[in-house]
Design a protein around this motif. Structure first.
Motif, PDB file in Angstrom:
ATOM      1  N   LYS A   1     -43.856  84.719  45.716  1.00 33.13           N
ATOM      2  CA  LYS A   1     -45.237  84.224  45.693  1.00 33.13           C
ATOM      3  C   LYS A   1     -46.257  85.353  45.839  1.00 33.13           C
ATOM      4  CE  LYS A   1     -44.628  79.438  47.226  1.00 33.13           C
ATOM      5  NZ  LYS A   1     -44.975  78.416  48.256  1.00 33.13           N
ATOM      6  N   ILE A   2     -45.881  86.426  46.540  1.00 31.51           N
ATOM      7  CA  ILE A   2     -46.790  87.556  46.728  1.00 31.51           C
ATOM      8  C   ILE A   2     -46.778  88.489  45.514  1.00 31.51           C
ATOM      9  CG2 ILE A   2     -47.241  89.591  48.191  1.00 31.51           C
ATOM     10  CD1 ILE A   2     -47.924  87.087  49.595  1.00 31.51           C
ATOM     11  N   LEU A   3     -45.805  88.335  44.640  1.00 32.71           N
ATOM     12  CA  LEU A   3     -45.591  89.258  43.524  1.00 32.71           C
ATOM     13  C   LEU A   3     -46.800  89.438  42.602  1.00 32.71           C
ATOM     14  CD1 LEU A   3     -43.300  91.074  42.672  1.00 32.71           C
ATOM     15  CD2 LEU A   3     -42.474  89.277  41.138  1.00 32.71           C
ATOM     16  N   PRO A   4     -47.638  88.416  42.339  1.00 28.87           N
ATOM     17  CA  PRO A   4     -48.811  88.645  41.479  1.00 28.87           C
ATOM     18  C   PRO A   4     -49.713  89.780  41.956  1.00 28.87           C
ATOM     19  CG  PRO A   4     -48.467  86.300  41.775  1.00 28.87           C
ATOM     20  CD  PRO A   4     -47.492  86.984  42.686  1.00 28.87           C
ATOM     21  N   LEU A   5     -49.717  90.040  43.254  1.00 28.40           N
ATOM     22  CA  LEU A   5     -50.495  91.156  43.787  1.00 28.40           C
ATOM     23  C   LEU A   5     -50.002  92.474  43.188  1.00 28.40           C
ATOM     24  CD1 LEU A   5     -52.526  92.331  45.894  1.00 28.40           C
ATOM     25  CD2 LEU A   5     -50.612  92.399  47.503  1.00 28.40           C
ATOM     26  N   SER A   6     -48.689  92.676  43.185  1.00 27.97           N
ATOM     27  CA  SER A   6     -48.116  93.904  42.627  1.00 27.97           C
ATOM     28  C   SER A   6     -48.327  93.991  41.124  1.00 27.97           C
ATOM     29  CB  SER A   6     -46.618  93.974  42.945  1.00 27.97           C
ATOM     30  OG  SER A   6     -46.403  94.097  44.330  1.00 27.97           O
ATOM     31  N   ILE A   7     -48.253  92.846  40.447  1.00 28.23           N
ATOM     32  CA  ILE A   7     -48.467  92.844  38.994  1.00 28.23           C
ATOM     33  C   ILE A   7     -49.896  93.267  38.673  1.00 28.23           C
ATOM     34  CG2 ILE A   7     -48.516  91.392  36.932  1.00 28.23           C
ATOM     35  CD1 ILE A   7     -46.291  89.717  38.212  1.00 28.23           C
TER      36      ILE A   7
ATOM     37  N   LEU B   1     -51.797  95.184  40.530  1.00 29.90           N
ATOM     38  CA  LEU B   1     -51.884  96.616  40.821  1.00 29.90           C
ATOM     39  C   LEU B   1     -51.289  97.445  39.684  1.00 29.90           C
ATOM     40  CD1 LEU B   1     -50.850  96.477  44.583  1.00 29.90           C
ATOM     41  CD2 LEU B   1     -52.992  97.434  43.750  1.00 29.90           C
ATOM     42  N   CYS B   2     -50.132  97.014  39.178  1.00 32.06           N
ATOM     43  CA  CYS B   2     -49.441  97.766  38.122  1.00 32.06           C
ATOM     44  C   CYS B   2     -50.196  97.714  36.798  1.00 32.06           C
ATOM     45  CB  CYS B   2     -48.035  97.211  37.919  1.00 32.06           C
ATOM     46  SG  CYS B   2     -46.855  97.709  39.166  1.00 32.06           S
ATOM     47  N   LEU B   3     -50.700  96.537  36.448  1.00 39.55           N
ATOM     48  CA  LEU B   3     -51.324  96.359  35.141  1.00 39.55           C
ATOM     49  C   LEU B   3     -52.522  97.278  34.968  1.00 39.55           C
ATOM     50  CD1 LEU B   3     -51.407  94.864  32.467  1.00 39.55           C
ATOM     51  CD2 LEU B   3     -52.852  93.131  33.546  1.00 39.55           C
ATOM     52  N   LEU B   4     -53.382  97.359  35.977  1.00 40.31           N
ATOM     53  CA  LEU B   4     -54.556  98.226  35.874  1.00 40.31           C
ATOM     54  C   LEU B   4     -54.160  99.692  35.794  1.00 40.31           C
ATOM     55  CD1 LEU B   4     -57.674  97.664  35.871  1.00 40.31           C
ATOM     56  CD2 LEU B   4     -56.187  95.699  36.244  1.00 40.31           C
ATOM     57  N   ALA B   5     -53.051 100.047  36.462  1.00 40.10           N
ATOM     58  CA  ALA B   5     -52.575 101.429  36.386  1.00 40.10           C
ATOM     59  C   ALA B   5     -52.080 101.747  34.978  1.00 40.10           C
ATOM     60  CB  ALA B   5     -51.465 101.656  37.400  1.00 40.10           C
ATOM     61  N   ILE B   6     -51.386 100.786  34.363  1.00 42.07           N
ATOM     62  CA  ILE B   6     -50.873 100.994  33.007  1.00 42.07           C
ATOM     63  C   ILE B   6     -52.016 101.110  31.999  1.00 42.07           C
ATOM     64  CG2 ILE B   6     -49.541  99.927  31.141  1.00 42.07           C
ATOM     65  CD1 ILE B   6     -47.779  98.660  33.330  1.00 42.07           C
ATOM     66  N   LEU B   7     -53.042 100.266  32.160  1.00 47.23           N
ATOM     67  CA  LEU B   7     -54.176 100.296  31.231  1.00 47.23           C
ATOM     68  C   LEU B   7     -54.970 101.593  31.352  1.00 47.23           C
ATOM     69  CD1 LEU B   7     -55.468  96.614  31.548  1.00 47.23           C
ATOM     70  CD2 LEU B   7     -54.133  97.624  29.688  1.00 47.23           C
TER      71      LEU B   7
ATOM     72  N   TYR C   1     -47.045 103.674  44.736  1.00 47.49           N
ATOM     73  CA  TYR C   1     -47.104 103.590  46.195  1.00 47.49           C
ATOM     74  C   TYR C   1     -47.523 102.203  46.678  1.00 47.49           C
ATOM     75  CZ  TYR C   1     -48.271 104.928  50.993  1.00 47.49           C
ATOM     76  OH  TYR C   1     -48.330 105.006  52.361  1.00 47.49           O
ATOM     77  N   THR C   2     -48.476 101.568  45.978  1.00 50.65           N
ATOM     78  CA  THR C   2     -49.010 100.286  46.445  1.00 50.65           C
ATOM     79  C   THR C   2     -48.288  99.080  45.850  1.00 50.65           C
ATOM     80  OG1 THR C   2     -50.716 100.413  44.717  1.00 50.65           O
ATOM     81  CG2 THR C   2     -51.311 101.213  46.907  1.00 50.65           C
ATOM     82  N   SER C   3     -47.961  99.145  44.559  1.00 51.09           N
ATOM     83  CA  SER C   3     -47.396  97.963  43.903  1.00 51.09           C
ATOM     84  C   SER C   3     -45.988  97.638  44.376  1.00 51.09           C
ATOM     85  CB  SER C   3     -47.388  98.157  42.382  1.00 51.09           C
ATOM     86  OG  SER C   3     -46.575  99.254  42.016  1.00 51.09           O
TER      87      SER C   3
ATOM     88  N   ILE D   1     -41.319 107.822  42.015  1.00 50.96           N
ATOM     89  CA  ILE D   1     -40.346 106.872  42.573  1.00 50.96           C
ATOM     90  C   ILE D   1     -40.055 107.219  44.031  1.00 50.96           C
ATOM     91  CG2 ILE D   1     -38.020 105.924  42.361  1.00 50.96           C
ATOM     92  CD1 ILE D   1     -38.126 106.651  39.376  1.00 50.96           C
ATOM     93  N   GLY D   2     -39.957 108.518  44.322  1.00 57.56           N
ATOM     94  CA  GLY D   2     -39.699 108.947  45.692  1.00 57.56           C
ATOM     95  C   GLY D   2     -40.821 108.572  46.641  1.00 57.56           C
ATOM     96  N   VAL D   3     -42.072 108.710  46.197  1.00 53.29           N
ATOM     97  CA  VAL D   3     -43.222 108.333  47.021  1.00 53.29           C
ATOM     98  C   VAL D   3     -43.189 106.835  47.327  1.00 53.29           C
ATOM     99  CG1 VAL D   3     -45.740 108.072  46.995  1.00 53.29           C
ATOM    100  CG2 VAL D   3     -44.707 110.235  46.296  1.00 53.29           C
ATOM    101  N   ALA D   4     -42.718 106.043  46.367  1.00 54.30           N
ATOM    102  CA  ALA D   4     -42.672 104.587  46.536  1.00 54.30           C
ATOM    103  C   ALA D   4     -41.647 104.148  47.579  1.00 54.30           C
ATOM    104  CB  ALA D   4     -42.369 103.915  45.201  1.00 54.30           C
ATOM    105  N   MET D   5     -40.721 105.032  47.950  1.00 48.46           N
ATOM    106  CA  MET D   5     -39.690 104.663  48.921  1.00 48.46           C
ATOM    107  C   MET D   5     -40.282 104.245  50.265  1.00 48.46           C
ATOM    108  SD  MET D   5     -36.716 104.761  47.523  1.00 48.46           S
ATOM    109  CE  MET D   5     -37.613 104.108  46.111  1.00 48.46           C
ATOM    110  N   ASP D   6     -41.422 104.832  50.620  1.00 49.15           N
ATOM    111  CA  ASP D   6     -42.043 104.503  51.908  1.00 49.15           C
ATOM    112  C   ASP D   6     -42.411 103.024  51.982  1.00 49.15           C
ATOM    113  OD1 ASP D   6     -43.528 104.563  54.342  1.00 49.15           O
ATOM    114  OD2 ASP D   6     -45.358 104.880  53.180  1.00 49.15           O
ATOM    115  N   ASN D   7     -43.209 102.554  51.024  1.00 48.78           N
ATOM    116  CA  ASN D   7     -43.636 101.154  51.065  1.00 48.78           C
ATOM    117  C   ASN D   7     -42.499 100.190  50.739  1.00 48.78           C
ATOM    118  OD1 ASN D   7     -46.227 101.309  52.003  1.00 48.78           O
ATOM    119  ND2 ASN D   7     -47.179 101.398  49.992  1.00 48.78           N
ATOM    120  N   LEU D   8     -41.511 100.630  49.959  1.00 51.21           N
ATOM    121  CA  LEU D   8     -40.327  99.796  49.740  1.00 51.21           C
ATOM    122  C   LEU D   8     -39.618  99.570  51.071  1.00 51.21           C
ATOM    123  CD1 LEU D   8     -38.285  98.396  47.849  1.00 51.21           C
ATOM    124  CD2 LEU D   8     -37.140 100.613  47.596  1.00 51.21           C
ATOM    125  N   ASN D   9     -39.546 100.624  51.862  1.00 45.59           N
ATOM    126  CA  ASN D   9     -38.932 100.547  53.185  1.00 45.59           C
ATOM    127  C   ASN D   9     -39.708  99.598  54.093  1.00 45.59           C
ATOM    128  OD1 ASN D   9     -37.912 101.179  55.811  1.00 45.59           O
ATOM    129  ND2 ASN D   9     -37.253 103.166  55.057  1.00 45.59           N
TER     130      ASN D   9
END
Length: 534
Positions: free
Chosen positions: A350-356, A358-364, A161-163, A34-42
């Motif tokens: 509208k851009i959200l499917p990109l993150s989905i 990214l996340c789905l393949l990570a979960i699988l 980090y990416t999603s 979660i901490g690493v994700a702060m960069d791209n959230l910012n």
């Protein structure tokens, strides 16, 4: 009692709140992700709230753009140094302290009212501390886990980090249309960063120095080479950032070549001058030479890193991947806001499917399947899919009926899935074959390449689009549509080049095994025997 002793006593008491023997690496790592994700959230949140910042400070678009550019400038320049400090001081120490300070800088940014230059300065400082969280976060994974568990951890980190980019656009867009405005993203990142760092301080599992770093000291860091590297990256990033506005300005065409020369000087200083000095001392078994400063100095760019399997093909492909990724995201963002007239919030959704994707393949987590097919084949397939998805999205037109549903929703999701395949395999193939004592600097170097790619992508996007305003007539929409088409042409060229580059990698049967045509022993032998000369 000295101040140092008082601090040590406080530290000891705080650490005893939750005994080390009861701590869980998995739980601590969840907070690290979660901490690493702060960069791209910012970053994403700041992009989405740019118009809110413009309204608040009543400044020009060029000046306000530096709120984001200053952060990106220092982030890209200091990642490598952060990687080396991670190897010297320890990844847990660097991550927790830098995340905490990054959060404090976010609070300061939220409190600045009238002076946008002051905001830009503190954003630059925030970029420095944020840059240290990236290599240290990946190094924590390398120290906490091994083999398949390490692979899973790296996939989680890359996904986080990416999603978060897509979610950052939505959150930033929501803040931008609220009364709190752009400050909301700073308050949010402050609260999360400080809270996570405080929790990690209590629950993290301390990391002991690896044997290779037992005797390392900060005073032996190559400050000269580090300064050259940081200055070179700063100048290159500055040139690319200014070039996005106009390549005719001295602030664009002077820093870029000077930065390249300084960067070359940094590589020559470390990999030729210092490394050859070390090699001569070793070959002569010179005891006196081994006590010299140049022999003991810790290089920012260790030679061993250059001989990691598939190092150069992955560096080239990663640079290209970040270029076309950020250009695609920026192009679609500008299209929705300036051609279709969507708000930042709707654009983020509208851009959200990109993150989905990214996340789905990570979960699988299909690593076993990927290596059963073959790493090289899967990587090439992922890039081919990316090429076709970019081609599909490029067919969208502002006057198309249901254009988003036909030309963006599905290909954006599949593009995210394809990019996740590449990122997860490449980061696993690199870091799981990197010695623990080199993971910080190797991760830092790879992330620096990514940041340079982002800067190049942003510069190319700004150059193609030029000065833009919300299109209100058919002619204005047509001109803007033509510019968006040009962006997609560049992304297609970069993705095609990345695909070709992957044909030159050595295949691997697993992330932990040796390449099929080169043993680990041969790689190590080449690293030990090759001597770089001018």
């Amino acid at each position: 009692m000295s101040f140092k002793q008082i601090v040590y006593q406080i530290h000891t008491r705080l650490q005893s709140i939750y005994p080390v023997e009861k701590r869980s690496k998995a739980l601590a790592f969840a907070f690290v992700a979660i901490g690493v994700a702060m960069d791209n959230l910012n970053v994403a949140g700041s992009m989405a709230t740019m118009y809110s910042t413009l309204e608040h400070f009543h400044s020009t678009t060029t000046t306000v753009s530096w709120v984001l550019s200053a952060y990106a400038l220092t982030l890209g320049a200091f990642i490598m140094l952060g990687g080396k400090l991670t190897d010297i001081l320890g990844p847990d120490v660097v991550f927790i302290s830098s995340l905490f300070i990054t959060g404090l800088f976010a609070l300061i940014c939220a409190g600045i009212e009238n002076q946008i230059i002051v905001l830009i300065v503190f954003r630059a400082l925030q970029g420095i501390t944020a840059s240290f969280t990236i290599p240290s976060g990946f190094a924590i994974a390398g120290n906490y886990f091994e083999a398949k568990s390490l692979g899973n951890a790296l996939v989680v980190l890359m996904a986080a980090y990416t999603s978060v980019l897509g979610f950052g656009f939505v959150i930033g867009g929501a803040f931008s249309v609220s009364s709190i405005g752009y400050k909301g993203i700073y308050y949010l990142t402050f609260a999360l960063s400080v809270l996570i760092s405080m929790i990690l301080y209590i629950i993290h599992v301390p990391i002991a120095k690896p044997q290779a770093h037992k005797d390392t000291k900060l005073k032996y860091l190559d400050f000269g080479g580090s300064a050259l590297f940081v200055i070179g990256i700063l100048l290159i990033t500055l040139g690319l950032t200014e070039g996005g506005d106009s390549w005719k300005k001295p602030s664009a065409y002077i820093p870029l070549p000077v930065g390249v020369l300084v960067l070359v000087g940094a590589f020559v200083f470390e990999l030729v001058i210092i490394q050859n000095r070390k090699d001569r001392v070793d070959s002569r078994a010179d005891a006196k030479g081994q006590d010299s400063y140049l022999y003991k100095v810790h290089m920012l760019i260790p030679r061993e890193m250059m001989f990691l399997p598939n190092f150069f093909p992955f560096v080239i492909c990663t640079l290209l991947a970040f270029i076309y990724f950020i250009m695609m995201v920026s192009g679609l963002t500008q299209y929705h806001q300036y051609v279709e007239g969507d708000s930042p919030l709707i654009t983020g959704v509208k851009i959200l499917p990109l993150s989905i994707g990214l996340c789905l393949l990570a979960i699988l987590n299909l690593e076993t399947l990927f290596y059963r097919i073959g790493m090289k084949a899967v990587l090439i397939f992922s890039q081919v899919v990316a090429v076709f998805m970019l081609l599909w999205m490029s067919r969208q037109r502002y006057d198309s009926l249901h254009g988003y549903w036909v030309y963006e929703l599905v290909p954006l999701f599949l593009f995210g899935a394809a990019i996740n395949i590449y990122y997860s395999i490449y980061i696993n193939a690199m870091l799981r074959r990197t010695p623990v004592h080199l993971q910080g600097v190797t991760s830092g170097f790879l992330q620096t390449i990514g940041q340079v790619g982002i800067c190049i992508g942003n510069a190319l996007t700004a150059t193609v689009l030029g000065e833009i305003e919300i299109a209100t007539t058919s002619d204005e929409r047509e001109r803007m549509q033509s510019k968006i088409d040009n962006i997609f042409y560049i992304t297609l060229a970069c993705s095609a080049a990345a695909t070709i580059t992957l044909f030159f990698i050595s295949d691997q049967k697993s992330a932990d095994g040796a390449p099929s045509d080169e043993s680990v022993e041969e790689v190590q032998a080449s690293c030990d025997s090759k001597e770089l000369q001018v």
